[in-house]
Design a protein around this motif. Structure first.
Motif, PDB file in Angstrom:
ATOM      1  N   LYS A  73     132.644 -57.884  59.313  1.00  0.00           N
ATOM      2  CA  LYS A  73     131.452 -58.655  58.739  1.00  0.00           C
ATOM      3  C   LYS A  73     131.329 -58.276  56.854  1.00  0.00           C
ATOM      4  O   LYS A  73     131.497 -57.098  56.677  1.00  0.00           O
ATOM      5  CB  LYS A  73     130.137 -58.077  59.492  1.00  0.00           C
ATOM      6  CG  LYS A  73     130.180 -58.402  61.015  1.00  0.00           C
ATOM      7  CD  LYS A  73     128.752 -57.918  61.401  1.00  0.00           C
ATOM      8  CE  LYS A  73     128.633 -58.376  62.853  1.00  0.00           C
ATOM      9  NZ  LYS A  73     127.570 -57.904  63.633  1.00  0.00           N
ATOM     10  N   ILE A  74     130.964 -59.224  56.504  1.00  0.00           N
ATOM     11  CA  ILE A  74     130.881 -59.196  55.129  1.00  0.00           C
ATOM     12  C   ILE A  74     129.598 -59.519  54.349  1.00  0.00           C
ATOM     13  O   ILE A  74     128.998 -60.627  54.840  1.00  0.00           O
ATOM     14  CB  ILE A  74     131.916 -60.146  54.384  1.00  0.00           C
ATOM     15  CG1 ILE A  74     133.435 -59.824  54.876  1.00  0.00           C
ATOM     16  CG2 ILE A  74     132.056 -59.965  52.717  1.00  0.00           C
ATOM     17  CD1 ILE A  74     134.413 -60.618  54.492  1.00  0.00           C
TER      18      ILE A  74
ATOM     19  N   TYR B 181     126.747 -59.709  50.742  1.00  0.00           N
ATOM     20  CA  TYR B 181     126.745 -59.633  49.395  1.00  0.00           C
ATOM     21  C   TYR B 181     125.531 -59.390  49.199  1.00  0.00           C
ATOM     22  O   TYR B 181     124.452 -59.984  49.840  1.00  0.00           O
ATOM     23  CB  TYR B 181     127.699 -60.581  48.467  1.00  0.00           C
ATOM     24  CG  TYR B 181     129.002 -60.242  48.050  1.00  0.00           C
ATOM     25  CD1 TYR B 181     129.186 -59.558  47.400  1.00  0.00           C
ATOM     26  CD2 TYR B 181     130.029 -61.055  48.969  1.00  0.00           C
ATOM     27  CE1 TYR B 181     130.484 -59.215  46.855  1.00  0.00           C
ATOM     28  CE2 TYR B 181     131.098 -60.900  48.375  1.00  0.00           C
ATOM     29  CZ  TYR B 181     131.565 -59.946  47.674  1.00  0.00           C
ATOM     30  OH  TYR B 181     132.943 -59.745  47.312  1.00  0.00           O
TER      31      TYR B 181
ATOM     32  N   LEU C 257     128.509 -55.057  47.757  1.00  0.00           N
ATOM     33  CA  LEU C 257     129.273 -55.460  48.826  1.00  0.00           C
ATOM     34  C   LEU C 257     129.240 -54.780  49.817  1.00  0.00           C
ATOM     35  O   LEU C 257     129.823 -53.552  49.694  1.00  0.00           O
ATOM     36  CB  LEU C 257     130.922 -55.949  48.429  1.00  0.00           C
ATOM     37  CG  LEU C 257     131.786 -56.064  49.366  1.00  0.00           C
ATOM     38  CD1 LEU C 257     131.484 -57.217  50.085  1.00  0.00           C
ATOM     39  CD2 LEU C 257     133.378 -56.099  48.900  1.00  0.00           C
ATOM     40  N   TYR C 258     128.745 -54.989  51.222  1.00  0.00           N
ATOM     41  CA  TYR C 258     128.668 -54.323  52.275  1.00  0.00           C
ATOM     42  C   TYR C 258     129.922 -54.824  53.300  1.00  0.00           C
ATOM     43  O   TYR C 258     129.852 -55.999  53.762  1.00  0.00           O
ATOM     44  CB  TYR C 258     127.365 -54.472  52.954  1.00  0.00           C
ATOM     45  CG  TYR C 258     126.122 -54.028  52.013  1.00  0.00           C
ATOM     46  CD1 TYR C 258     125.982 -52.301  52.122  1.00  0.00           C
ATOM     47  CD2 TYR C 258     125.520 -54.848  51.419  1.00  0.00           C
ATOM     48  CE1 TYR C 258     124.742 -52.362  51.351  1.00  0.00           C
ATOM     49  CE2 TYR C 258     124.377 -54.353  50.647  1.00  0.00           C
ATOM     50  CZ  TYR C 258     123.993 -53.159  50.413  1.00  0.00           C
ATOM     51  OH  TYR C 258     123.016 -52.861  49.592  1.00  0.00           O
ATOM     52  N   LEU C 259     130.641 -53.940  53.904  1.00  0.00           N
ATOM     53  CA  LEU C 259     131.571 -54.360  55.040  1.00  0.00           C
ATOM     54  C   LEU C 259     131.425 -53.467  56.166  1.00  0.00           C
ATOM     55  O   LEU C 259     131.150 -52.152  55.981  1.00  0.00           O
ATOM     56  CB  LEU C 259     133.066 -54.060  54.330  1.00  0.00           C
ATOM     57  CG  LEU C 259     133.124 -55.185  53.339  1.00  0.00           C
ATOM     58  CD1 LEU C 259     133.369 -54.376  51.990  1.00  0.00           C
ATOM     59  CD2 LEU C 259     134.495 -55.928  53.745  1.00  0.00           C
TER      60      LEU C 259
ATOM     61  N   VAL D 215     135.322 -52.233  59.463  1.00  0.00           N
ATOM     62  CA  VAL D 215     136.608 -52.122  58.515  1.00  0.00           C
ATOM     63  C   VAL D 215     137.470 -51.559  59.371  1.00  0.00           C
ATOM     64  O   VAL D 215     137.264 -50.549  59.851  1.00  0.00           O
ATOM     65  CB  VAL D 215     136.650 -51.372  57.192  1.00  0.00           C
ATOM     66  CG1 VAL D 215     137.582 -51.288  56.668  1.00  0.00           C
ATOM     67  CG2 VAL D 215     135.222 -51.870  56.497  1.00  0.00           C
TER      68      VAL D 215
ATOM     69  N   LEU E 162     140.704 -55.202  47.471  1.00  0.00           N
ATOM     70  CA  LEU E 162     139.699 -56.205  46.467  1.00  0.00           C
ATOM     71  C   LEU E 162     140.131 -56.794  45.543  1.00  0.00           C
ATOM     72  O   LEU E 162     140.734 -56.261  44.768  1.00  0.00           O
ATOM     73  CB  LEU E 162     138.402 -55.556  46.380  1.00  0.00           C
ATOM     74  CG  LEU E 162     137.834 -54.746  47.522  1.00  0.00           C
ATOM     75  CD1 LEU E 162     136.648 -53.976  46.819  1.00  0.00           C
ATOM     76  CD2 LEU E 162     137.090 -55.676  48.647  1.00  0.00           C
TER      77      LEU E 162
ATOM     78  N   VAL F  73     137.942 -60.457  49.662  1.00  0.00           N
ATOM     79  CA  VAL F  73     138.262 -59.529  50.537  1.00  0.00           C
ATOM     80  C   VAL F  73     139.562 -59.646  51.193  1.00  0.00           C
ATOM     81  O   VAL F  73     139.721 -60.499  52.144  1.00  0.00           O
ATOM     82  CB  VAL F  73     137.273 -58.895  51.478  1.00  0.00           C
ATOM     83  CG1 VAL F  73     137.686 -57.673  52.265  1.00  0.00           C
ATOM     84  CG2 VAL F  73     135.857 -58.607  50.790  1.00  0.00           C
TER      85      VAL F  73
ATOM     86  N   LEU G 162     140.679 -61.312  54.884  1.00  0.00           N
ATOM     87  CA  LEU G 162     139.159 -61.402  55.657  1.00  0.00           C
ATOM     88  C   LEU G 162     138.643 -62.872  54.896  1.00  0.00           C
ATOM     89  O   LEU G 162     137.503 -62.812  54.875  1.00  0.00           O
ATOM     90  CB  LEU G 162     138.315 -60.349  55.209  1.00  0.00           C
ATOM     91  CG  LEU G 162     138.429 -58.857  55.896  1.00  0.00           C
ATOM     92  CD1 LEU G 162     137.333 -58.036  55.793  1.00  0.00           C
ATOM     93  CD2 LEU G 162     139.125 -59.389  57.355  1.00  0.00           C
TER      94      LEU G 162
ATOM     95  N   GLN H 121     136.536 -64.789  57.242  1.00  0.00           N
ATOM     96  CA  GLN H 121     135.355 -64.386  57.734  1.00  0.00           C
ATOM     97  C   GLN H 121     134.100 -65.088  57.004  1.00  0.00           C
ATOM     98  O   GLN H 121     134.060 -65.222  56.004  1.00  0.00           O
ATOM     99  CB  GLN H 121     135.516 -63.038  57.608  1.00  0.00           C
ATOM    100  CG  GLN H 121     136.569 -62.111  58.398  1.00  0.00           C
ATOM    101  CD  GLN H 121     136.102 -62.461  59.963  1.00  0.00           C
ATOM    102  OE1 GLN H 121     135.204 -62.420  60.701  1.00  0.00           O
ATOM    103  NE2 GLN H 121     137.276 -62.846  60.718  1.00  0.00           N
TER     104      GLN H 121
ATOM    105  N   ILE I 151     130.493 -65.090  55.503  1.00  0.00           N
ATOM    106  CA  ILE I 151     129.783 -64.202  54.498  1.00  0.00           C
ATOM    107  C   ILE I 151     128.477 -64.424  54.416  1.00  0.00           C
ATOM    108  O   ILE I 151     127.908 -65.608  54.321  1.00  0.00           O
ATOM    109  CB  ILE I 151     130.570 -64.393  53.067  1.00  0.00           C
ATOM    110  CG1 ILE I 151     132.083 -64.081  53.220  1.00  0.00           C
ATOM    111  CG2 ILE I 151     129.975 -63.729  51.916  1.00  0.00           C
ATOM    112  CD1 ILE I 151     132.803 -64.449  51.941  1.00  0.00           C
TER     113      ILE I 151
END
Length: 592
Positions: free
Chosen positions: A18-19, A21, A37-39, A42, A49, A134, A137, A140, A142
């Protein structure tokens, strides 16, 4: 305006990456966007990046990473090892961690439609210039949350909002995020409807723009262009308008466009018309470029250039339509349309680069030439916007004359839409040419060899004649002998900024960058130059004194014949009935 999307945690697998911002701007006067940026989930041992180096619609490597600073990475407050491995790429060691927080700041003080701008009045950003790709990804979804510095600041973007989350928006993938600009601030937003679909006009800045008039005429443009392509390919659309001091430009997106225009340039009719042409141009890109696009631009590689010889069709053909659409929308009349085309022909015919660079080469070399002008640019290159527009103009005339206005360039656009745009499959240069030839009903090898891939002068009168029109070089009653330089005053000095190739000045040895001092021993300024040269006759030899790299030099220059400075499309004397019919079928009856 946009419908909120509900995201249910129970529908997603817990192992799916999951991504998220977050973009804040706690001190907007510093011009620094604060990005987090939260991931989650992982899986890789190294997080890769990349900051894009360009953004679709603007074909120049802009090196957005040069504005990035203060990069750091953590996992649950534990600092992770990270390193920069190239100009725009960072790696973070993520072995044995599943959640990562990356923080950085981006300096944003460039007010264009393709960059970022943040100050005490607003924030504007293009995601390619602010947010990381990313790697691995890209497909995925966002989420992106905006944290305005003041509670009264609002957010305008074509992305859908996430239900239950304030100022949070959803992109289905990274391409969609890049294609969605953000305007944050106290800008004015005007809602309107066109063809049953919601639209917005968002205006930042002060000026003399009239929103009601703009909306009225924009609605006309929407209707005309939708009629050409058989409907609108979106469920909502936003026009973002920045009123600036001297800026000009536009950038297309699938559900929006960004526009930059001088703040007090809406009252004068010619300047207002130019703005509506900008609107028509960017909106036409909804189809041509955003959906009808070359195969080289079908899948975006934000890390490097994408080369194609077809930008003349992407941008030049769109430029032709930005002249045509306001005419069809009754924003201006046929005479204004012909005046606009005449001005563009004048621009082309007074640029020596048309004899050096072909249209296909101009398209291919956009990345290194069009946006990187220097003192020799007008001698060595031509804009694929400008020449592409005029080649398209000739193609339209060719097809209309060949088929008595029962076919036109519109048929090419419709076939390109049906064959390539609806399914977004991308076209090759060969497929583009085949489509054009199928509508023209003839082999166009000679046309392409001469005017797209070659350097021959465009035969305007050959194509205008069937319509009872001709291109005329308008003599300047105050013409002066030809010198071939452009001079401006900079810091009290008269600086030669451009020397036309093969001109008397070029032959005489004068260089761009020289400081002009005197003619025949008498000091001369920019304001005096024309009058001074007017005192001489064609063929006279004059002594031009300059500083060349601080060295005092005097060059002997032999003045040449005055050069045409303006071209105009006019009606021929005593046109035939067939010419009248062709012209009326194309433009309608011209007003006197």
């Amino acid at each position: 305006m946009t419908q909120a999307i509900n995201l249910s945690p129970s529908t997603a697998q817990t192992t799916t990456p999951k991504i998220f911002y977050q973009v804040a701007m706690s001190r907007p006067e510093s011009h620094l966007f604060e990005v987090t940026l939260y991931l989650e989930n992982v899986a890789e041992s190294v997080l890769n990046l990349k900051m894009p180096v360009w953004t679709p619609g603007s074909y120049l490597v802009r090196e957005y990473a040069r504005h990035l600073q203060d990069f750091s990475a953590k996992s649950h407050q534990e600092v992770l090892t990270s390193r920069k491995v190239s100009k725009n790429q960072w790696e973070v060691d993520t072995k044995d961690v599943s959640e990562v927080t990356v923080s950085y700041r981006v300096f944003a003080n460039e007010l264009t439609v393709r960059t970022n701008h943040l100050d005490s009045s607003h924030g504007y950003f293009n995601s390619a210039a602010l947010l990381f790709d990313v790697v691995g990804l890209e497909q995925q979804p966002i989420e992106i949350t905006i944290i305005p510095p003041q509670p009264e600041w609002k957010v305008t973007t074509p992305l859908r909002t996430v239900a239950g989350k304030e100022n949070t928006f959803y992109a289905v993938d990274f391409d969609t995020l890049v294609d969605s600009p953000f305007e944050i601030g106290t800008h004015k937003v005007y809602d309107f409807e066109a063809l049953g679909k919601p639209h917005q006009l968002a205006i930042w800045g002060e000026g003399n723009a009239n929103p009601e008039q703009i909306i009225t005429d924009t609605r006309k443009i929407i209707e005309v262009e939708a009629d050409l392509f058989g409907g609108l390919p979106y469920d909502h659309y936003i026009f973002l308008l920045h009123l600036s001091g001297t800026g000009f430009g536009g950038l297309e997106h699938k559900n929006a466009c960004s526009l930059n225009y001088p703040r007090y340039s809406f009252r004068a009719k010619d300047k207002y018309n130019r703005f509506m042409q900008l609107v028509a141009h960017e909106f036409f890109h909804l189809w041509n470029v955003k959906r009808i696009r070359p195969q080289a631009l079908e899948k975006f590689d934000y890390n490097q250039e994408a080369y194609t010889t077809s930008l003349w069709f992407c941008e030049g053909t769109t430029s032709y339509y930005d002249a045509v659409i306001p005419l069809r929308a009754d924003i201006y009349d046929q005479n204004t349309f012909l005046e606009n085309i005449s001005k563009d022909i004048t621009r082309l015919q007074t640029i020596g680069g048309r004899k050096v660079q072909s249209l296909s080469e101009s398209s291919f070399d956009a990345w290194i030439k069009l946006y990187r002008r220097d003192a020799n640019s007008n001698n060595s290159q031509i804009s694929y916007y400008l020449k592409g527009e005029l080649v398209t103009f000739l193609l339209d005339l060719l097809i209309r004359a060949q088929h008595n206005n029962t076919r036109s360039l519109d048929d090419i656009m419709q076939k390109m839409w049906q064959g390539f745009g609806k399914e977004e499959i991308g076209f090759t240069p060969e497929q583009l040419r085949e489509t054009i030839e199928s509508v023209a009903g003839k082999d166009l090898t000679d046309f392409f060899n001469r005017y797209v891939d070659g350097l021959e002068e465009l035969p305007f009168n050959e194509y205008l004649h069937p319509f009872g029109l001709e291109l005329v070089a308008i003599p300047d009653p105050d013409a002066v002998p030809y010198l071939g330089i452009q001079v401006v005053t900079e810091n009290g000095k008269e600086m030669i900024k451009f020397v036309e190739s093969e001109s008397p000045s070029a032959v005489g040895g004068i260089d761009a960058g020289d400081e002009l001092l005197a003619i025949d021993g008498v000091k001369v300024s920019v304001g005096q130059l024309r009058d001074r040269v007017q005192d001489y006759a064609v063929g006279d030899k004059i002594n031009v004194t300059v500083f060349h790299h601080d060295q005092l030099l005097t060059h002997q220059v032999q003045l040449g014949q005055p050069q045409p400075s303006r071209y105009e499309i006019k009606g021929v004397k005593s046109p035939s009935e067939k010419q009248k019919q062709h012209l009326e079928g194309w433009l309608g009856k011209l007003s006197k």
